[in-house]
Design a protein around this motif. Structure first.
Motif, PDB file in Angstrom:
ATOM      1  N   GLU A   1       0.842  -1.180   0.000  1.00  0.00           N
ATOM      2  CA  GLU A   1       0.000   0.000   0.000  1.00  0.00           C
ATOM      3  C   GLU A   1       0.884   1.239   0.000  1.00  0.00           C
ATOM      4  O   GLU A   1       2.018   1.214   0.455  1.00  0.00           O
ATOM      5  CB  GLU A   1      -0.923   0.026   1.217  1.00  0.00           C
ATOM      6  CG  GLU A   1      -0.186   0.057   2.545  1.00  0.00           C
ATOM      7  CD  GLU A   1      -1.116   0.086   3.736  1.00  0.00           C
ATOM      8  OE1 GLU A   1      -1.701   1.146   3.994  1.00  0.00           O
ATOM      9  OE2 GLU A   1      -1.253  -0.961   4.376  1.00  0.00           O
ATOM     10  N   ASP A   2       0.358   2.316  -0.537  1.00  0.00           N
ATOM     11  CA  ASP A   2       1.052   3.586  -0.498  1.00  0.00           C
ATOM     12  C   ASP A   2       0.843   4.210   0.868  1.00  0.00           C
ATOM     13  O   ASP A   2      -0.273   4.307   1.356  1.00  0.00           O
ATOM     14  CB  ASP A   2       0.518   4.530  -1.580  1.00  0.00           C
ATOM     15  CG  ASP A   2       0.886   4.060  -2.973  1.00  0.00           C
ATOM     16  OD1 ASP A   2       1.939   3.427  -3.107  1.00  0.00           O
ATOM     17  OD2 ASP A   2       0.125   4.339  -3.921  1.00  0.00           O
ATOM     18  N   ALA A   3       1.926   4.626   1.483  1.00  0.00           N
ATOM     19  CA  ALA A   3       1.844   5.254   2.801  1.00  0.00           C
ATOM     20  C   ALA A   3       2.034   6.756   2.636  1.00  0.00           C
ATOM     21  O   ALA A   3       2.966   7.194   1.970  1.00  0.00           O
ATOM     22  CB  ALA A   3       2.916   4.695   3.723  1.00  0.00           C
ATOM     23  N   PRO A   4       1.146   7.537   3.228  1.00  0.00           N
ATOM     24  CA  PRO A   4       1.313   8.985   3.125  1.00  0.00           C
ATOM     25  C   PRO A   4       2.586   9.439   3.841  1.00  0.00           C
ATOM     26  O   PRO A   4       3.010   8.836   4.832  1.00  0.00           O
ATOM     27  CB  PRO A   4       0.070   9.550   3.797  1.00  0.00           C
ATOM     28  CG  PRO A   4      -0.474   8.450   4.618  1.00  0.00           C
ATOM     29  CD  PRO A   4      -0.017   7.165   4.009  1.00  0.00           C
ATOM     30  N   VAL A   5       3.184  10.487   3.346  1.00  0.00           N
ATOM     31  CA  VAL A   5       4.423  11.002   3.919  1.00  0.00           C
ATOM     32  C   VAL A   5       4.206  11.419   5.370  1.00  0.00           C
ATOM     33  O   VAL A   5       5.083  11.260   6.212  1.00  0.00           O
ATOM     34  CB  VAL A   5       4.927  12.201   3.084  1.00  0.00           C
ATOM     35  CG1 VAL A   5       6.167  12.812   3.704  1.00  0.00           C
ATOM     36  CG2 VAL A   5       5.214  11.773   1.662  1.00  0.00           C
TER      37      VAL A   5
END
Length: 80
Positions: free
Chosen positions: A60-64
């Motif tokens: 999954e893409d993790a927010p910065v």
């Protein structure tokens, strides 16, 4: 499954560890268009039998901001 198909499946998994079984099957058909059709469950059984150390993880893409200082401070404050 032929030896060529086995080697191709392992190469696909090595090249693209994030592929699903369906995607592996599609890539197998692209790389070996004349090979007989196999089901995704066949590929699953093959991988279970040959590679017992496969680790499945959800990608999954993790927010910065997830591990930003402000966020971790807020989590710590909430926990206390």
């Amino acid at each position: 499954m032929s030896e060529e198909m086995l080697e191709t499946v392992f190469a696909i998994v090595s090249d693209h560890p994030d592929y699903t079984l369906i995607m592996i099957n599609q890539e197998l058909r692209v790389r070996l268009p004349d090979a007989p059709h196999v089901t995704s469950s066949t590929i699953s059984n093959l991988l279970k039998g040959q590679w017992t150390t496969i680790i499945m993880k959800k990608l999954e893409d993790a927010p910065v901001e997830r591990n930003a200082v402000r966020t971790t401070t807020q989590r710590r404050d909430f926990a206390t």
